[in-house]
Scaffold this active site. Structure first.
Site, PDB file in Angstrom:
ATOM      1  N   ASN A 266     -34.995  -7.093   2.294  1.00 24.00           N
ATOM      2  CA  ASN A 266     -36.300  -7.755   2.434  1.00 24.00           C
ATOM      3  C   ASN A 266     -37.015  -7.764   1.080  1.00 24.00           C
ATOM      4  O   ASN A 266     -38.146  -7.279   0.944  1.00 24.00           O
ATOM      5  CB  ASN A 266     -37.147  -7.041   3.489  1.00 24.00           C
ATOM      6  CG  ASN A 266     -38.035  -8.006   4.244  1.00 24.00           C
ATOM      7  OD1 ASN A 266     -38.136  -9.182   3.879  1.00 24.00           O
ATOM      8  ND2 ASN A 266     -38.694  -7.532   5.280  1.00 24.00           N
TER       9      ASN A 266
ATOM     10  N   HIS B 107     -45.561  -3.373   9.745  1.00 24.35           N
ATOM     11  CA  HIS B 107     -44.517  -3.676  10.716  1.00 24.35           C
ATOM     12  C   HIS B 107     -45.026  -3.611  12.148  1.00 24.35           C
ATOM     13  O   HIS B 107     -44.560  -4.377  12.997  1.00 24.35           O
ATOM     14  CB  HIS B 107     -43.337  -2.717  10.545  1.00 24.35           C
ATOM     15  CG  HIS B 107     -42.386  -3.134   9.469  1.00 24.35           C
ATOM     16  ND1 HIS B 107     -42.546  -2.779   8.144  1.00 24.35           N
ATOM     17  CD2 HIS B 107     -41.263  -3.901   9.510  1.00 24.35           C
ATOM     18  CE1 HIS B 107     -41.574  -3.285   7.426  1.00 24.35           C
ATOM     19  NE2 HIS B 107     -40.777  -3.984   8.221  1.00 24.35           N
TER      20      HIS B 107
END
Length: 465
Positions: free
Chosen positions: A328, A361
Site C-alpha cells: 500500500n 483503517h
C-alpha cells in the site's frame, strides 16, 4: 464472491473502459468535470443516501482549505476529517444506519486526499515565503515552484471525486492531479506494457485466493471443530489466513492501479525518477522545458507515481521495515510525509504514525491489535538485523535473509488474524487457543538478541584493541 465484490469489480472494469475515452480528452476544464462527474456517480451508486457523509467531508474540508488560516488549515483538516471518520463508523449509536462497506473505502480515500491537499496548501505557503531566498541550485527552485498551488472550490471537489482512485485509491497529490489535466504526457505514452505487467499478477492472485478461501476459510477459526484440532494445526492456520488477506488486497490494489494507468493518471517522463505517491523527484528543468511533440513521443514514461503494491518485494524482502515500503505504498507515503515527518516528538513518531494508520483503517479492535503492534515488532527486528544481516556476505547472508523472511512473514501472519477477525472476542479466542505463542517466541528472541548483540559488540571491541 458476494454482492459487494461483484459491484466493486464491475465498477473497476467500467472505470478501465471509461479510461480509454478519458485519456484522450485534451481540454483541461472538460476533463476535470467529466472525471469528477463519473467519480461522483460511482459514489452515488455504491452509497445511496449515505453519499451525504461523503459530501459533508468534502464540503467542510473545502471550506477549511479555502477560508481557514493557511498556516493551520492542515491541522484543522486533519482533526475534522478523523473525528468525522470516527463518527461515520459509529453512526448506529446515534440512530443512523451504517453506510455500505464501499462507502467506508470512499470515505477513507477522501480523508487522505483532502487532508493531503490541506498539507499541500500549507507547504505552498512556506514555498512562497522562500521565493526571495537564494536557492542552492536551480533544481531546488523549480521543485519549489511545482509545490506552489492555488485552488478554487471546483478544483477541490473535482480532485476529491475524480474517478481514478475514488473507490480504494491509489492516493495521489493534487499536483499530480493538476499535471494530468494540463500536461500532455498521456497523449504520448504507450500504456499497454504497464497494464500487461500488472495483469500478469491477476491469475496467480485470483487462483491463490480461491484455493485458500475454499480449503482454509477464515470463518472456520470461529468454530468449535477448529478449537478441537491439534495445536500445530491451529498455529499453522495463520499462514493461509494471511495468504487470503494479502491476495485479496494485492488483487484490489493492482486493479486500481490499472484504472489509473488506462486513464493517464500519474504518468511522468521516466527521467524524472517519479516516486509512489509523490511524483517527479529530479530533472525539473528538463521536465519544464519538454514541450516538443517529437521529443514527447520519443520519451519513455513511468507510472511509478500511482504504484500501490509490489507483491514480490513485499513478500520476499527480509525485514518488516522494507516490506511496509512495498505494501500500500501510496498510503505509506501519505503517512510518512504528513504524519511521521510532522509529529513533534521524534522518539514516538513511529508509534503515533501506526496509531493514525489503525484509526484510519477502522474502529474495530483488530486494526489496533494488528497495526499498533508493529512498532514493538520492529524493536526485536532491529536487533536481529544487526546480528544476522550486518557484516554478513555470500551464503551466510542468503541464509540469514531466509531466516529473517520467515520471521517477518510469521509475525505478519499472526497479526493478520486480528486484522481479519476484527472483533476482540474472536481475536482473543484464537490467540488463547494458540497460547499467544508467537509474541512469546519473539519476546524470547528479543532478550536473546540483546544478549548476543552485547557479546558481538564486546568481541568487536576486543579485536579492535
Amino acid at each position: 464472491m458476494n454482492s459487494d465484490d461483484v459491484i466493486y469489480l464491475s465498477l473497476l472494469i467500467f472505470s478501465m473502459g471509461f479510461g480509454l475515452y478519458y485519456r484522450k480528452i485534451t481540454n483541461p476544464e472538460y476533463k476535470k468535470l467529466v472525471g469528477a462527474l463519473v467519480g461522483f456517480s460511482i459514489v452515488v451508486v455504491v452509497s445511496g443516501f449515505h453519499v451525504l457523509h461523503v459530501l459533508i467531508t468534502a464540503l467542510v474540508n473545502s471550506c477549511i482549505i479555502l477560508y481557514a488560516n493557511k498556516r493551520k488549515c492542515h491541522i484543522y483538516s486533519f482533526v475534522f476529517s478523523f473525528l468525522y471518520l470516527f463518527f461515520f463508523r459509529s453512526t448506529a449509536y446515534f440512530g443512523i444506519p451504517y453506510a455500505p462497506g464501499h462507502t467506508n473505502l470512499i470515505e477513507m480515500m477522501l480523508v487522505l486526499k483532502l487532508v493531503g491537499l490541506a498539507f499541500e496548501v500549507n507547504k505552498s505557503l512556506e514555498a512562497m515565503k522562500k521565493q526571495d531566498e537564494s536557492f542552492k541550485t536551480e533544481e531546488q527552485q523549480l521543485e519549489y515552484e511545482r509545490s506552489q498551488i492555488s485552488v478554487e472550490f471546483s478544483d477541490i471537489i473535482c480532485y476529491a471525486f475524480n474517478y481514478c482512485g475514488v473507490l480504494t485509491g491509489p492516493y495521489f497529490r493534487y499536483v499530480t492531479y493538476f499535471d494530468h489535466l494540463h500536461k500532455p504526457y498521456q497523449q504520448y505514452d504507450n500504456y499497454l506494457p504497464a497494464v500487461k505487467k500488472k495483469l500478469y499478477w491477476v491469475p496467480l492472485l485470483v487462483s491463490l485466493h480461491l484455493l485458500t478461501s475454499n480449503y482454509w476459510p477464515v470463518d472456520y477459526i470461529n468454530t468449535e471443530e477448529f478449537l478441537n484440532r491439534s495445536f500445530l494445526y491451529r498455529y499453522w492456520y495463520i499462514w493461509p489466513t494471511f495468504l487470503i488477506l494479502r491476495s485479496r488486497i494485492y488483487f484490489g490494489l493492482i486493479l486500481t492501479e490499472i484504472v489509473c494507468v488506462i486513464g493517464g493518471m500519474g504518468v511522468y517522463p521516466q527521467f524524472t525518477n517519479p516516486k509512489s505517491g509523490h511524483g517527479p523527484t529530479q530533472h525539473f528543468k528538463q521536465l519544464k522545458e519538454i514541450t516538443d511533440p517529437q521529443i514527447l513521443k520519443e520519451t519513455k514514461y513511468s507510472y511509478e507515481t500511482i504504484q500501490s503494491i509490489n507483491p514480490y518485494e513485499s513478500d520476499c524482502v527480509p525485514t518488516m521495515r522494507e516490506a511496509m515500503k512495498h505494501w500500500n505504498i501510496t498510503v505509506q507515503y501519505w503517512l510518512a510525509m504528513y504524519i511521521y515527518r510532522n509529529f513533534p516528538y521524534k522518539k514516538y513518531r513511529t508509534h503515533f504514525t501506526m496509531l493514525i494508520s489503525a484509526v484510519w483503517h477502522g474502529v474495530y479492535s483488530g486494526y489496533y491489535f494488528c497495526i499498533a503492534t508493529v512498532p514493538f515488532a520492529l524493536v526485536y527486528e532491529d536487533i536481529w538485523v544487526k546480528l544476522l544481516l550486518e557484516g554478513s556476505e555470500g551464503l551466510s547472508l542468503q541464509i540469514a535473509k531466509l531466516i529473517m523472511v520467515f520471521l517477518k512473514m510469521q509475525m505478519f501472519s499472526y497479526q493478520s488474524v486480528a486484522f481479519v477477525l476484527l472483533e476482540i472476542r474472536k481475536i482473543l479466542n484464537y490467540y488463547n487457543c494458540v497460547y499467544h505463542c508467537v509474541p512469546l517466541i519473539y519476546l524470547g528472541l528479543y532478550f536473546l538478541g540483546r544478549y548476543l548483540l552485547k557479546l558481538k559488540t564486546k568481541r568487536f571491541r576486543s579485536t579492535s584493541d
